[in-house]
Design a protein around this motif. Structure first.
Motif, short mmCIF file in Angstrom:
data_model
loop_
_atom_site.label_atom_id
_atom_site.label_comp_id
_atom_site.label_asym_id
_atom_site.label_seq_id
_atom_site.Cartn_x
_atom_site.Cartn_y
_atom_site.Cartn_z
N CYS A 168 0.84 -1.20 0.00
CA CYS A 168 0.00 0.00 0.00
C CYS A 168 0.88 1.25 0.00
O CYS A 168 0.63 2.20 -0.75
N ILE A 169 1.94 1.23 0.81
CA ILE A 169 2.86 2.37 0.84
C ILE A 169 3.53 2.54 -0.53
O ILE A 169 3.65 3.64 -1.06
N ASP A 170 3.96 1.42 -1.12
CA ASP A 170 4.62 1.48 -2.43
C ASP A 170 3.66 2.01 -3.50
O ASP A 170 4.06 2.78 -4.38
N LYS A 171 2.37 1.60 -3.41
CA LYS A 171 1.40 2.07 -4.41
C LYS A 171 1.10 3.55 -4.20
O LYS A 171 0.94 4.29 -5.17
N ILE A 200 -7.49 10.84 5.17
CA ILE A 200 -7.54 9.65 4.31
C ILE A 200 -8.27 8.56 5.07
O ILE A 200 -7.94 8.28 6.24
N ALA A 201 -9.26 7.95 4.41
CA ALA A 201 -10.12 6.96 5.08
C ALA A 201 -9.29 5.90 5.77
O ALA A 201 -8.41 5.30 5.16
N ARG A 202 -9.57 5.68 7.05
CA ARG A 202 -8.91 4.59 7.79
C ARG A 202 -9.74 3.33 7.63
O ARG A 202 -10.97 3.39 7.74
N LEU A 215 -8.15 2.19 1.58
CA LEU A 215 -7.29 3.35 1.87
C LEU A 215 -6.55 3.80 0.60
O LEU A 215 -6.51 4.98 0.27
N LYS A 216 -6.04 2.80 -0.10
CA LYS A 216 -5.29 3.09 -1.33
C LYS A 216 -6.20 3.76 -2.36
O LYS A 216 -5.84 4.76 -2.98
N SER A 244 0.38 12.37 5.58
CA SER A 244 -1.01 11.98 5.84
C SER A 244 -1.24 10.51 5.53
O SER A 244 -1.87 9.80 6.32
N VAL A 245 -0.74 10.04 4.40
CA VAL A 245 -0.98 8.63 4.05
C VAL A 245 -0.19 7.71 4.99
O VAL A 245 -0.67 6.66 5.43
N GLN A 246 1.00 8.14 5.35
CA GLN A 246 1.81 7.34 6.28
C GLN A 246 1.10 7.21 7.63
O GLN A 246 1.00 6.12 8.20
#
Ligand code: KG4
Ligand code: ZN
Length: 336
Positions: A168-171, A200-202, A215-216, A244-246
């Protein structure tokens, strides 16, 4: 007194390590740069690069450990899970070397090796949990909470139902046009950003399982909408987007991990795998550990991403029990 040579070739890093019992003597990692231009690992290129790297990497690991081939007691190797073509190089090399030296081979499960990396002893560092402990294993391919009863008894009590956290982090990085692998880049840029800049939706799924595909997708749609109004949106906000995404990914990991601790009553909490290099995960776990009176185990950076030291450690536990493999052992791509 055992000298174990360990080989890890499950994905895109060729690694060899030498351990003397549980003490690490050397740990060499050749990273494959060839995948960067494709934004992800290309399996065929990975196996070719392993073929080129394996002999020099093993040779250097032995030299820097200060021992020769004839000193070796056994060869440990990652049997799976991973990319078949990549695994095949390490498995074949381990078998051939052990056969020529007339010493045993020890197969190791890559995920168990990540978990057991906490038992590696180095001159500078040793901080190993007692059994049982919980391990949050977060890598490019896996996101699991494991209850570890012994070096050979692992129960998965939480798992991702779709993407892995690292994936998810890579994407997310790819969506922002950042290089692969995205984890270290996002980690670095997030330090300059505001983690509350974007909502960002959890993921909200019951129990101890994880889900990252929603989330992605919400990250992707959010960026797409902003870009319609401002084509420079990513460039102007990249640090805030990373932060924010992290935060969203790391907090959802921690939520479930602390929930697992409450449910099982286990207060020894370890993290492992590539994403355990993340600075926010490391600092937030320290905080949560203090708050809930848990002891936390955070691996040195060199044991977070793929490395052969952890394979050697898992191999040594089996060596002590006399658990060896035979030469018909073949790699497997998926956990079984
Ligand atoms: O364990 P690993 O090296 O390989 C697998 O077995 O998958 O994990 C690789 C993953 C990648 O997704 C990478 O982006 C992520 O670990 N990663 C990080 C960081 N360093 C590596 N994720 C977040 N923060 C980091 N500092
Ligand atoms: Zn891994």
């Amino acid at each position: 007194m055992a000298y174990i040579l360990a080989i890890e070739s499950s994905c895109d890093d060729t690694s060899a390590a030498v351990l003397n019992n549980d003490t690490l003597l050397s740990n060499l990692i050749a990273s494959q740069k060839v995948h960067q231009m494709y934004g992800g690992v290309v399996p065929e290129l990975a196996s070719r690069a392993h073929l080129q790297n394996i002999v020099p990497v093993v040779d250097t690991a032995l030299r820097s450990a200060g021992i020769g081939l004839s000193d070796l007691s056994a060869v440990a190797f990652t049997r799976g899970p991973g990319l078949l073509g990549s695994l095949l190089v390490g498995v074949s090399f381990a078998k051939a070397l052990a056969l020529s030296l007339d010493i045993p081979i020890i197969e190791v499960n890559h995920l168990e090796a990540h978990v057991l990396s906490h038992f590696i002893r180095t001159p500078e560092y040793y901080h190993a949990p007692d059994f049982p402990f919980l391990c949050l294993l977060v890598s490019g391919g896996h996101t699991q909470i494991l209850q570890v009863e012994s070096p050979s008894s692992f129960t998965t009590i939480g798992n991702t139902i779709d993407d892995a956290a690292g994936e998810c982090i890579d994407k997310a990085a790819k969506i922002m046009g950042l290089p692969y692998p995205g984890g270290p880049v996002i980690d670095r840029m997030a330090k300059e950003g505001n983690p509350d800049a974007f909502k960002i939706a959890r993921p909200r799924i019951p129990g101890l399982n994880f889900s990252f595909s929603g989330l992605k997708t919400s990250f992707l749609y959010m960026i797409r909408d902003y870009l319609k109004e401002n084509p420079a949106f990513i460039d102007e906000n990249v640090n805030d987007l990373c932060a924010s995404v992290q935060k969203s990914i790391i907090e959802s990991l921690l939520d479930k991990f602390m929930q697992a601790s409450r449910q099982t009553g286990i207060r020894q909490l370890a993290i492992a795998g590539g994403v355990s290099a993340n600075s926010l995960l490391r600092s937030r776990l320290e905080e949560e550990g203090k708050r809930h009176r848990c002891e936390v185990f955070i691996p040195p950076f060199s044991f977070t991403t793929d490395n052969a030291a952890m394979v050697g450690m898992a191999g040594f536990f089996k060596y002590k029990e006399g658990i060896f493999s035979d030469l018909s052992t073949a790699p497997y791509a998926r956990s079984k």
